[in-house]
Every structure is written in C-alpha cells, then in structure tokens.
Design an enzyme around this catalytic site. Sequence first.
Site, PDB file in Angstrom:
ATOM      1  N   VAL A  57       0.980  -1.072   0.019  1.00  0.00           N
ATOM      2  CA  VAL A  57       0.040   0.077  -0.155  1.00  0.00           C
ATOM      3  C   VAL A  57       0.976   1.413  -0.077  1.00  0.00           C
ATOM      4  CG1 VAL A  57      -1.735   1.349   1.237  1.00  0.00           C
ATOM      5  CG2 VAL A  57      -1.880  -1.178   1.113  1.00  0.00           C
ATOM      6  N   CYS A  58       1.595   1.499   1.161  1.00  0.00           N
ATOM      7  CA  CYS A  58       2.322   2.696   1.280  1.00  0.00           C
ATOM      8  C   CYS A  58       3.554   2.856   0.400  1.00  0.00           C
ATOM      9  CB  CYS A  58       2.607   2.990   2.832  1.00  0.00           C
ATOM     10  SG  CYS A  58       1.301   2.690   3.974  1.00  0.00           S
TER      11      CYS A  58
END
Length: 257
Positions: free
Chosen positions: A161-162
Amino acid sequence: MFAMQKSAINKMILAGILSVSVLSPASTALAQSPEASVRSSILPTGGGAALLDPSDTVFLLLDHQAGLFQTVKDITVAELRSNTVTLAKLATLMKIPVITTASEPNGTNGPLMPEIHEFAPHAVYVARKGEVNAWDNEDFVKTVEATGRKTLIMAGVWTSVCVAFPALDAKLAGYKVYAVMDASGDVSEMANRTTLARLVQGGVIPVTTNAVLSEVHRTWNRPQASEIGKLYGHVSPNYSAVMESYVKAQEVARQSK
C-alpha cells in the site's frame, strides 16, 4: 528476499549541487538540507550506466510507523528497522535528500520510528491529511519535485500500500522508481509476493538495502570508505566479523615484524 553481490567499481566524481525551488514549507526545509556532493560517472567500459546516480536520487521513507510495525509478518521488525536505519545513515553520509511522511501519525498507525530523523537529521517530514497514498498529497509531490531529482528510492510499511501506490504513480509521472523490499514490510508473505509482481509489472525496480548501499558506494577508493564499511555490518552482521578478523590479522602481522 533478494540478494545482490556487493561490488567495488571505479572512482566516482565528487561534485554537484542540490537544486530546489520553494513550493511549500516542507520544500523550504528541503532546500536547507545538505547539498548533493556525489555525482556518479559512466565509465568508458560502460560501468555505471545501469546503476543508481546518487546525484539524481531521493530517498522516500514512507509510513514507517510504530503501530504498523506490529502487523508486519514477512520480515522481522528488528531487520526492517535496521535496514531503514542503514538507508538513513547512507543518505546522510552521501548527502542524499530524504523525505518522510505518514498518513495519520496521531491515529492507530502510530508515530514514525524516531531513528530515521535521528540518523538523517536533514530529512524533511511532509504531513499528510489522511491520504493513504502519499502521491495523493499535493505537498508531498511538490516536495519531491522541488529536489529536481528523478530517481526515487522508496521504502515503507505496508509494501503493498504505502510503497506500491506512490511508487506506481511516480513511475507513471516519469520518475525512475526503486522499491527497497527489505526496508519495507507487509502483513504476510503472500502480500509481499503479489506486491512484488505488481511493482515489476508497473516498471518499478525491486532492490534490497544491500543493493542500494553497494550502488551508491561504487568504489572503496573514496573518503567515506571506512564509514560505508560499517554500514555493510548493518545489512550483513557476518560482514562485521569479516572486518574484525581482517583488522586483527593486520595487528598480528605488524606485531610479528
């Protein structure tokens, strides 16, 4: 995880300057960070043409937050933190800009690990307004743009995600993007493997901390060689033993003369 053999190639040219334009409070702080002083050379042999150019590189350390660390299952938290610290130390030693950020450090994800700004005091923190994807935040993108650099070395938690979201967006925006897989962490081995496939399909280059260290290093024939040697001990504790035995052997040899 991946491995890349350490190599010492030839001497790099020490030159260059970090060019920044003031676009936001964060980019103002970035302009006050150490100037880039390492400019890589492409040798007559072609050596270095495919490797990182430190003078064109920015480290983006994303969402290394205490709460998220507790969910990481594909790498030990100790190794994750150690590799992230290695990147911070390398950036400081070689005067490479560092940008950090977190989506919501006051929430359950927790604060950023303090070691990043401890060992990279020139790092610029960009506050987000809750955006999960750092590339959705205008201040963050402007801060990256303000460096004038086009090679982004990303690491963070979670990898899927990040790291993946801004990495893929930055690649589409025209940047050369590397994802440091062992300075990042995710909720499972499956998450790590699927993210790796997605990154490669999107043109993002997966690397390890050791690979980044070696590519920036390039040659032992440089003033920072001894300090760089210590960093190899972070990514490979056995390498510390190699250095210790070498030093001891040299001492014994001198005493026997």
